[in-house]
Design a protein around this motif. Sequence first.
Motif, short mmCIF file in Angstrom:
data_model
loop_
_atom_site.label_atom_id
_atom_site.label_comp_id
_atom_site.label_asym_id
_atom_site.label_seq_id
_atom_site.Cartn_x
_atom_site.Cartn_y
_atom_site.Cartn_z
N LEU A 40 0.83 -1.21 0.00
CA LEU A 40 0.00 0.00 0.00
C LEU A 40 0.87 1.26 0.00
O LEU A 40 0.56 2.24 -0.68
CB LEU A 40 -0.93 0.00 1.21
N LEU A 41 1.99 1.23 0.74
CA LEU A 41 2.90 2.37 0.75
C LEU A 41 3.53 2.58 -0.62
O LEU A 41 3.61 3.71 -1.12
CB LEU A 41 3.99 2.16 1.82
N LEU A 42 3.97 1.49 -1.23
CA LEU A 42 4.61 1.58 -2.56
C LEU A 42 3.63 2.06 -3.62
O LEU A 42 4.00 2.84 -4.51
CB LEU A 42 5.17 0.22 -2.96
N SER A 43 2.39 1.60 -3.56
CA SER A 43 1.42 1.92 -4.61
C SER A 43 0.95 3.38 -4.55
O SER A 43 0.58 3.96 -5.56
CB SER A 43 0.19 1.01 -4.49
N ILE A 66 -8.10 -11.19 -9.75
CA ILE A 66 -6.75 -11.70 -9.96
C ILE A 66 -6.20 -12.20 -8.63
O ILE A 66 -6.71 -11.86 -7.56
CB ILE A 66 -5.81 -10.62 -10.54
N ASN A 67 -5.14 -13.00 -8.70
CA ASN A 67 -4.48 -13.47 -7.49
C ASN A 67 -3.57 -12.37 -6.93
O ASN A 67 -2.91 -11.66 -7.69
CB ASN A 67 -3.63 -14.70 -7.79
N LEU A 68 -3.51 -12.28 -5.61
CA LEU A 68 -2.60 -11.32 -5.00
C LEU A 68 -1.16 -11.74 -5.21
O LEU A 68 -0.30 -10.90 -5.49
CB LEU A 68 -2.88 -11.20 -3.49
N SER A 94 4.95 -10.64 -1.42
CA SER A 94 5.93 -9.58 -1.31
C SER A 94 5.26 -8.23 -1.54
O SER A 94 4.27 -8.14 -2.28
CB SER A 94 7.07 -9.76 -2.32
N LYS A 95 5.79 -7.20 -0.92
CA LYS A 95 5.19 -5.87 -1.05
C LYS A 95 5.24 -5.37 -2.49
O LYS A 95 4.34 -4.66 -2.94
CB LYS A 95 5.87 -4.88 -0.11
N GLU A 96 6.28 -5.77 -3.23
CA GLU A 96 6.39 -5.35 -4.62
C GLU A 96 5.27 -5.94 -5.47
O GLU A 96 4.66 -5.25 -6.30
CB GLU A 96 7.76 -5.75 -5.20
N LYS A 108 -0.14 -5.59 -8.15
CA LYS A 108 -1.51 -6.05 -8.33
C LYS A 108 -2.51 -4.93 -8.01
O LYS A 108 -3.55 -4.80 -8.68
CB LYS A 108 -1.78 -7.27 -7.44
N ILE A 109 -2.21 -4.12 -7.00
CA ILE A 109 -3.08 -3.00 -6.66
C ILE A 109 -3.14 -2.01 -7.82
O ILE A 109 -4.22 -1.55 -8.22
CB ILE A 109 -2.59 -2.29 -5.38
N GLU A 110 -1.97 -1.70 -8.36
CA GLU A 110 -1.91 -0.76 -9.49
C GLU A 110 -2.71 -1.28 -10.68
O GLU A 110 -3.43 -0.53 -11.35
CB GLU A 110 -0.45 -0.51 -9.89
N PHE A 111 -2.61 -2.58 -10.93
CA PHE A 111 -3.31 -3.18 -12.06
C PHE A 111 -4.83 -3.03 -11.91
O PHE A 111 -5.51 -2.59 -12.83
CB PHE A 111 -2.94 -4.67 -12.16
#
Length: 470
Positions: A300-303, A399-401, A408-410, A415-418
Amino acid sequence: MASKKPHAIMVSFHLQGHIVPFVNLAVKLASKGITITFAHLEFVHHQISQSQNSTQTDLFAAARTSGLDIRYTTVSDGFPLHCDRSTNINEWVANYRDRFPEKVDELVGYLLQSDSSFDYFLVADTFCVWSEKIAAKYGLVNASFWTEPALVFSLYYHLELLREKGHVPVNGRRETVDYVPGIRSINTRDFMSYFHDTELEVLHEYIFRAFDVVKTADFVLCNTVEELERDTISALQQRQPFYAIGPLFLPDFAISNSLMPEASSGDWLNSKAPGSVLYVSFGSLATTDRSVILEIAGGLLLSGVNFIWVVRPGMVESGGGGVLPEGFEDMTRDRGLVVPWCSQNEVLRSPAIGGFLTHCGWNSILESVWCGVPMICYPLFTDQITNRKLVVDDWRVGINLCEGEHISKEEVAEKIEFVLSEKKSAELRKEIEKVRCTLENAVNVNGSSERNFDCFVEQVRNEISRRCSE
């Protein structure tokens, strides 16, 4: 002799994911002119009342005000109100199997004796393994309500076949199974978690026993849609009357059914742009490792996206407090809302929600599809693993997480961005609109679920009449 009005005696299972559709089933039956006596366990009633900060003793008062004949009562499970049943699960399950039926028997006997102007029948959750004996004792029509998809029901139903073929327990194997009636093919990795376990405890035996008992039921109701699981349902209908009557959603009037206090999020969501918020919730029961929570927080922080995250007490072994990275809420204060529990319907219906990171509970899936919200799937246990197959592989609305064994956070951020990118997730949104229309059409006046429900009501009346004439 003039026929009497049918009266359903309804007893739910005690978990949140079972209570919600069971309450909605009661309302649906009452809307068809059937009188209902709905029995909650005393501790469930207590939790719901506490969550609403209310001393209200009748949770169906609003239903009766609207003209529905729903009576309400409670039954003790024999444990103190404040006992933590999850930490005494084996003892509780054994008691629910062996001693609780006496309490239900007393209730049924009392109702039949106190008012003979009705034709009574029993509607119990499929996990109520005692329903068969009570229905038989009083000569009641016995309807079993399954709150999960037909696919999961069928796998449990054919447990002995899967055992004979050597696919249960799974023992870590990844093999394709194509011999279960009505299931074209499924990999053993997608079996419910209880099929993967090699050491059987009281809970395993209890659940498996439920699918011996359900085979004696006069009718089975399922919170699914015929068009979405047609082959599986058709095969089950060859064995006994099986009706797809979903999705069962909340009525227009309020009925308290949340076991936890719900934080308000409407104003916060209204301040966010359409489709810009990720909703994260792992439901009311499932637990996970703190390492998973940390990777999701990192993602969530990265996205950099807006999010509302349900961090429920008890979600990890150390409890709800202190499970997030230090300073996480401060770092995300402008774009994140962390709550212990919320009204999921309210959240998913908000135009601000663009995606749902979910544990794949069946109610969550149906609600997400109904609201047109694509899913990021991270199933944790029981039916959630099998439900994921429907969402990702069959319907292609999520989709799968993570694609491997470790999160992994990456990958979380990717997946969040997608999902929150309207362009990247266009195909997902196209497919979810198709499935959403299928749900909507099913509950329309001439839809499959509405027809099936009317057929069930008619068949119950016919079966009661047949028995009375013998």
